[in-house]
Design a protein around this motif. Structure first.
Motif, PDB file in Angstrom:
ATOM      1  N   ALA A 285       0.846  -1.194   0.000  1.00  0.00           N
ATOM      2  CA  ALA A 285       0.000   0.000   0.000  1.00  0.00           C
ATOM      3  C   ALA A 285       0.876   1.236   0.000  1.00  0.00           C
ATOM      4  CB  ALA A 285      -0.886   0.008   1.238  1.00  0.00           C
ATOM      5  N   GLU A 286       0.327   2.307  -0.516  1.00  0.00           N
ATOM      6  CA  GLU A 286       0.946   3.613  -0.389  1.00  0.00           C
ATOM      7  C   GLU A 286       0.012   4.449   0.471  1.00  0.00           C
ATOM      8  OE1 GLU A 286       3.722   4.085  -4.301  1.00  0.00           O
ATOM      9  OE2 GLU A 286       1.757   5.017  -4.364  1.00  0.00           O
ATOM     10  N   VAL A 287       0.582   5.087   1.470  1.00  0.00           N
ATOM     11  CA  VAL A 287      -0.210   5.845   2.436  1.00  0.00           C
ATOM     12  C   VAL A 287       0.260   7.291   2.426  1.00  0.00           C
ATOM     13  CG1 VAL A 287      -0.793   6.081   4.888  1.00  0.00           C
ATOM     14  CG2 VAL A 287      -0.498   3.801   3.883  1.00  0.00           C
ATOM     15  N   THR A 288      -0.671   8.204   2.265  1.00  0.00           N
ATOM     16  CA  THR A 288      -0.346   9.628   2.336  1.00  0.00           C
ATOM     17  C   THR A 288      -0.445  10.071   3.794  1.00  0.00           C
ATOM     18  OG1 THR A 288      -1.202   9.972   0.114  1.00  0.00           O
ATOM     19  CG2 THR A 288      -0.942  11.933   1.504  1.00  0.00           C
ATOM     20  N   VAL A 289       0.625  10.628   4.299  1.00  0.00           N
ATOM     21  CA  VAL A 289       0.683  11.053   5.704  1.00  0.00           C
ATOM     22  C   VAL A 289      -0.252  12.235   5.919  1.00  0.00           C
ATOM     23  CG1 VAL A 289       2.178  12.055   7.485  1.00  0.00           C
ATOM     24  CG2 VAL A 289       3.054  10.257   5.968  1.00  0.00           C
ATOM     25  N   THR A 290      -1.043  12.145   6.980  1.00  0.00           N
ATOM     26  CA  THR A 290      -1.905  13.257   7.378  1.00  0.00           C
ATOM     27  C   THR A 290      -1.460  13.732   8.755  1.00  0.00           C
ATOM     28  OG1 THR A 290      -3.537  11.770   8.378  1.00  0.00           O
ATOM     29  CG2 THR A 290      -3.876  12.373   6.067  1.00  0.00           C
ATOM     30  N   GLU A 291      -1.928  14.902   9.125  1.00  0.00           N
ATOM     31  CA  GLU A 291      -1.575  15.485  10.410  1.00  0.00           C
ATOM     32  C   GLU A 291      -1.891  14.504  11.542  1.00  0.00           C
ATOM     33  OE1 GLU A 291      -0.245  18.646  10.459  1.00  0.00           O
ATOM     34  OE2 GLU A 291       0.212  18.324  12.576  1.00  0.00           O
TER      35      GLU A 291
ATOM     36  N   PRO B 278       2.953  16.254   6.560  1.00  0.00           N
ATOM     37  CA  PRO B 278       1.715  15.788   5.916  1.00  0.00           C
ATOM     38  C   PRO B 278       1.833  15.887   4.397  1.00  0.00           C
ATOM     39  CG  PRO B 278       1.203  17.193   7.778  1.00  0.00           C
ATOM     40  CD  PRO B 278       2.689  17.300   7.557  1.00  0.00           C
ATOM     41  N   GLY B 279       1.280  14.893   3.737  1.00  0.00           N
ATOM     42  CA  GLY B 279       1.332  14.844   2.281  1.00  0.00           C
ATOM     43  C   GLY B 279       2.410  13.909   1.754  1.00  0.00           C
TER      44      GLY B 279
END
Length: 118
Positions: A42-48, A85-86
């Motif tokens: 999986a690829e996960v976009t970091v959020t706050e 984030p992002g």
């Protein structure tokens, strides 16, 4: 010595005989995998507010597998991976761990447990 989901669990344990003749057990060096060689689950976009343990709990079902994301990102400081984030993180498929013995031998240790082991 190490939990089954530890990055060191499958690393060979060796023995050194100290100057006093007493055996000392130690783990051989763990070589980092080449991130390009890892299959991405999986690829996960970091959020706050994200943390690696919560990301790996969601994706791998085990918060202590955060080191797999570090390996896939060549990260020496895990906190840096979630500081921005992002940022997109690669979560690799758990797989066999490579080992190397300076006394001879190298290869792959097959995974244990479910989902490729730890």
């Amino acid at each position: 010595m190490f939990e089954p989901n530890s990055r060191y669990d499958l690393i060979e344990t060796a023995t050194f005989i100290g100057p006093d003749g007493q055996p000392l057990a130690y783990k051989r060096r763990r070589l980092l995998p080449q991130p390009e060689s890892l299959t991405v689950l999986a690829e996960v976009t970091v959020t706050e507010g994200d943390r690696l343990d919560t990301i790996t709990a969601r994706t791998l079902g085990d918060p202590q597998q955060y080191w797999r994301v570090c390996d896939a990102s060549r990260a020496m400081n895990p906190a840096e991976l979630t500081a921005t984030p992002g940022l997109v993180l690669r979560v690799p498929v758990p797989q066999a761990e490579a080992f190397y013995s300076p006394l001879g031998g190298s290869g792959l240790i097959p995974p244990t447990g479910t989902e490729g082991g730890a």
